[in-house]
Design an enzyme around this catalytic site. Sequence first.
Site, short mmCIF file in Angstrom:
data_model
loop_
_atom_site.label_atom_id
_atom_site.label_comp_id
_atom_site.label_asym_id
_atom_site.label_seq_id
_atom_site.Cartn_x
_atom_site.Cartn_y
_atom_site.Cartn_z
CD GLU A 129 -2.05 3.78 -8.33
OE1 GLU A 129 -1.16 3.25 -8.66
OE2 GLU A 129 -2.40 4.14 -7.37
CG ASP A 144 -2.82 4.20 -0.54
OD1 ASP A 144 -4.06 3.85 -0.15
OD2 ASP A 144 -2.67 4.48 -2.02
CB SER A 145 -3.95 0.04 -1.82
OG SER A 145 -4.73 1.22 -2.50
CB CYS A 172 -5.38 3.06 2.43
SG CYS A 172 -6.44 2.12 1.25
CG HIS A 183 -5.84 6.67 -5.41
ND1 HIS A 183 -5.65 5.81 -4.46
CD2 HIS A 183 -4.73 6.28 -6.39
CE1 HIS A 183 -4.42 5.03 -4.76
NE2 HIS A 183 -4.36 5.09 -5.87
CB CYS A 200 -10.71 7.25 -2.22
SG CYS A 200 -9.15 6.49 -3.23
N1 DGL Z 1 -6.18 5.04 -1.74
C1 DGL Z 1 -7.02 3.85 -1.61
C2 DGL Z 1 -8.18 4.35 -0.78
O1 DGL Z 1 -8.00 5.43 -0.13
C3 DGL Z 1 -7.20 3.71 -2.87
C4 DGL Z 1 -7.92 2.55 -3.20
C5 DGL Z 1 -7.97 1.48 -3.81
O2 DGL Z 1 -6.98 0.70 -3.76
O3 DGL Z 1 -8.92 0.82 -4.29
O4 DGL Z 1 -9.17 3.73 -0.92
#
Ligand code: DGL
Length: 258
Positions: free
Chosen positions: A147, A7-8, A70, A183, A181
């Site tokens: 975050e 993930d990011s 992600c 998150h 997403c």
């Molecule tokens: N968890 C990522 C997603 O599902 C995070 C978002 C991001 O990096 O902007 O899109």
Amino acid sequence: MKIGVFDSGLGGLTAVRELIKIAPGVDIVYLGDTGRVPYGSKSRETVITYSEQAVKWLINRGVEAIIIACGTVSSVALERLESPVPMFGVVGATAYRAVECTNNGKIGVIATEATIRSKAYEREILRLNKDFEITSRSCPLFVPLVENGRISADDKIVESIIEDHLRDIKSAGVDTLLLGCTHYPLLSDAISRYMGRVTFIDAGREAARSCVKELGLNQSGDFGEFKCYVTDFVDDFQAQASVFIGDAIISSVEKIQL
Ligand code: DGL
């Protein structure tokens, strides 16, 4: 079996949470590109470049499958990523589950700007049932909230951001809300307080379930190794991660460069 989860940032830990629950014996290599999060506000080309680096890195670690945990990467870059091992994105499984769950055919989709712009979830849902009504909305302030650990339903800032971002979705009368997403499940309590009775579909959870099912992974056994790699500070990782994965034991945390 060694599974890479990418993930990011930390959101992909929602997929790990499920993976540990339903296939505890797997070894997990988690990669969070915390130095470059968020991806959701970046261009498609940038997201592709970052994701290619991440996938290559995971393959070099010897993973045998990869969960792209992600929404942004799954929506805008998955088809461009090359991998000798199976890769599981979040879009297909999550859309499928949303279609299964809705009773009134009205589905809300919330995700990052890049994901909403790509219309990936919308396309997938309409492919499964073209008569469904979909209301989509990007929620650019949700990832920074999560975050930074601002997830409480009693937090006034969280409350007002949710109200601002979800007004249209609420007035559309959706009975199912796809959290596109990884998150966003952390904000479930707060979102639920605003939205009332809706079914949440959790992208990370669905991706983990589809990986376990497709690979026929053993659903019991002792806990495997769970190693985390990030591209920025490691100092408070364990504390931040515990918000996502509770008291699951992280074997090690290391900072790497992609
Ligand atoms: N968890 C990522 C997603 O599902 C995070 C978002 C991001 O990096 O902007 O899109």
